[in-house]
Design an enzyme around this catalytic site. Structure first.
Site, short mmCIF file in Angstrom:
data_model
loop_
_atom_site.label_atom_id
_atom_site.label_comp_id
_atom_site.label_asym_id
_atom_site.label_seq_id
_atom_site.Cartn_x
_atom_site.Cartn_y
_atom_site.Cartn_z
CE LYS A 100 -3.56 2.78 2.41
NZ LYS A 100 -4.29 2.81 3.63
N GLY A 161 -8.64 9.76 9.20
CA GLY A 161 -8.65 9.64 10.82
C GLY A 161 -10.31 10.54 11.30
CB ALA A 187 -8.32 8.38 4.55
N GLY A 188 -11.46 8.76 6.56
CA GLY A 188 -12.40 9.30 6.78
C GLY A 188 -13.82 8.43 7.00
CB THR A 210 -9.34 5.75 12.83
OG1 THR A 210 -7.98 6.38 12.13
CG2 THR A 210 -9.43 6.50 14.20
#
Length: 259
Positions: A100, A161, A187-188, A210
């Site tokens: 990644k 995050g 992400a997010g 997260t």
């Protein structure tokens, strides 16, 4: 076989689960392992800097071996040169050519540096790597990365995050519709509905960390994410009804009592 059980192929691997999970930030390693099991994920990502490349018994790599396909990432790299070196170290130590690829251009926003990311992608692909680059929600950047040989593209939904979900669903939908390689929303993500939305607009998979590791109940949230990804995938395959500016009765308007 139900539609939710259709498989995802990236490069030379096929996955039954379309949920990929990160391994950072859990209260402890047992909670992480329990969350992985609850998620049904078959691939987990970990920063090369957090994996003991010496092969210690307590290393994260050894802990995950045989449980999931480990996807090392180049988190913390800010230049193509550093990311390439990190990927090469991971391949030698972990015996995987999957990476990644993260090349960060802003330490505060954690946004990718697309120029350096493209340069690293081209070099690593030539070197035999299966490259999954973390990138902006930019259709042009995603196309260039695919043209450079990326096996999948991983646009952000919102900053890493942040838990803000899919900030621009229309752009993600455009990327998914136009991409010649699988699109993995990365992400997010904050909660299950965010993951379902990413799948509904056409993403092939969702990678998150997260939202699970920092949840009040990481194992419960991992199970919720599993269900959300499956539901979103089935919804995408089944086809939503068109949006309408006006109400449309679901029952016939003729033959009613009193008419």
């Amino acid at each position: 076989m139900t539609k939710t059980l259709d498989t995802l192929t990236i490069a030379d691997r096929t996955f039954r689960s379309r949920l990929f999970l990160g391994t950072a930030g859990y209260p402890n390693r047992q909670v992480m392992l329990d969350a992985l099991a609850a998620s049904g994920a078959e691939m987990a990502t970990a920063s090369v800097r957090r994996i003991s490349l010496a092969g210690d018994d307590e290393s994260l790599g050894e802990l995950l071996k045989g449980r999931v396909h480990l996807l090392p990432n180049t988190a913390g790299c800010h230049t193509a040169k550093d990311a390439i070196l990190t990927a090469e170290l991971a391949r030698e130590a972990l015996e995987t050519n999957w990476i990644k690829l993260e090349v960060i251009g802003d330490r505060e926003l954690l946004y990718p540096d697309i120029e350096e990311l493209l340069r690293a992608t081209e070099t690593l692909v030539r070197g035999g790597f299966v490259v999954l680059p973390y990138c902006n929600d930019d259709p042009v950047a995603c196309r260039k990365l695919a043209d450079a040989g990326a096996s999948a593209v991983m646009p952000l939904g919102s900053p890493i995050g942040s838990g803000r979900g899919v900030a621009n669903p229309h752009l993600i939908e455009l990327i998914a519709a136009r991409s010649p390689v699988p699109v993995v929303l990365d992400a997010g993500i904050g909660t299950a509905s965010d993951a379902a939305l990413a799948m509904e607009v056409g993403c092939a998979a969702v990678l998150l960390n997260t939202a699970v590791s920092k949840a009040r109940d990481p194992v419960g949230m991992a199970a919720a994410m599993r269900a959300a990804v499956e539901a979103g995938r089935l919804a995408a395959l089944s086809g939503r009804i068109p949006r309408s500016a006006h109400a449309q009765a679901s029952s016939p308007q003729f033959g009613l009592v009193g008419t």
